[in-house]
Design an enzyme around this catalytic site. Structure first.
Site, PDB file in Angstrom:
ATOM      1  N   ASP A  12       0.917  -1.233   0.141  1.00 27.81           N
ATOM      2  CA  ASP A  12      -0.074  -0.020   0.019  1.00 27.81           C
ATOM      3  C   ASP A  12       0.779   1.108   0.133  1.00 27.81           C
ATOM      4  O   ASP A  12       2.220   0.977   0.486  1.00 27.81           O
ATOM      5  CB  ASP A  12      -0.944   0.029   1.172  1.00 27.81           C
ATOM      6  CG  ASP A  12      -1.726   1.228   1.429  1.00 27.81           C
ATOM      7  OD1 ASP A  12      -2.479   1.585   0.529  1.00 27.81           O
ATOM      8  OD2 ASP A  12      -1.258   1.842   2.591  1.00 27.81           O
ATOM      9  N   ASP A  14       0.069   4.989   1.090  1.00 27.74           N
ATOM     10  CA  ASP A  14      -0.190   6.146   2.048  1.00 27.74           C
ATOM     11  C   ASP A  14      -0.460   5.497   3.297  1.00 27.74           C
ATOM     12  O   ASP A  14      -1.047   4.669   3.602  1.00 27.74           O
ATOM     13  CB  ASP A  14      -1.553   6.814   1.849  1.00 27.74           C
ATOM     14  CG  ASP A  14      -1.451   7.677   0.444  1.00 27.74           C
ATOM     15  OD1 ASP A  14      -0.445   8.861   0.469  1.00 27.74           O
ATOM     16  OD2 ASP A  14      -1.973   7.317  -0.725  1.00 27.74           O
TER      17      ASP A  14
END
Length: 216
Positions: A12, A14
């Site tokens: 992922d 952020d």
């Protein structure tokens, strides 16, 4: 120690690979403020895991935003671009960890709910964009997290099996997506989700404070 059977690491973006969650609340406040709307306390929880497009659809319906979805996404990209280009740092130990993975021949992928433009911008700013074999965004698959689509799509592109993949995530919806994909999931600590630590530990296979804790 990472298992020798692992062939790919899927990240992922952020809150996981880069420390960027601090800026999105300010953007939400500014954007909604254009329409004299105060930021609801539950907005972050409501949109967790949603793709850029799903978030725009949700906010358009909830707040009756007059812009269309593409205009909303373009506005967010514009508001965030400078920060992603010049201000958003990598998480502690991330650069060295990614370098070690590459040296070991492990494939790297980004599976993000953010936009491709911002993902490429921040990776390029840290001179690691070329390290990733693929970037998959939630807008490019059928459904965002907690659906496993972004992770399964990345694995298909890399031609690896789910059980040969590690996933790195920072929030429960993303952890669930990785587990639903049949992958081994590391939850990483992030100030934005500090109050969810126990839930993250329960959902993930492993929990780390930062990337310096992992030995390749």
């Amino acid at each position: 120690m990472i298992d020798n059977r692992i062939k790919a690491a899927l990240f992922d973006l952020d809150g996981t690979l880069v420390d960027s969650m601090w800026m999105w609340k300010a953007i939400d406040i500014e954007y909604l403020g254009r329409y004299q709307i105060e930021l609801p306390e539950d907005l972050g929880q409501c949109i967790e895991g949603m793709s850029f497009t799903e978030t725009a659809l949700y906010m358009k319906e909830r707040f009756q935003i007059p812009e269309d979805v593409e205009e909303m996404k373009a506005a967010w990209n514009e508001m965030a671009y400078e920060k992603y280009a010049f201000e958003v740092p990598l998480k502690k130990g991330a650069y060295d960890f990614l370098k070690q993975l590459k040296e070991r021949g492990i494939h790297l992928a980004i599976a993000t709910s953010n936009s491709r433009k911002l993902a490429e911008t921040v990776l390029r700013s840290h001179q690691i964009l070329d390290w990733f074999d693929v970037i998959v965004t939630g807008c490019e698959v059928k459904a965002g997290k907690p659906s496993p689509d972004v992770y399964l799509t990345a694995a298909q592109f890399l031609k690896v099996k789910p059980e040969e993949c590690l996933v790195f995530e920072d929030v429960p919806q993303g952890i669930i997506a990785g587990k639903r994909a049949g992958m081994t999931v590391y939850a990483i600590e992030d100030a934005y989700s500090a109050d969810l630590k126990e839930e993250k530990q329960r959902l993930a296979d492993y929990y780390i404070k930062d990337y310096t804790e992992i030995v390749v």
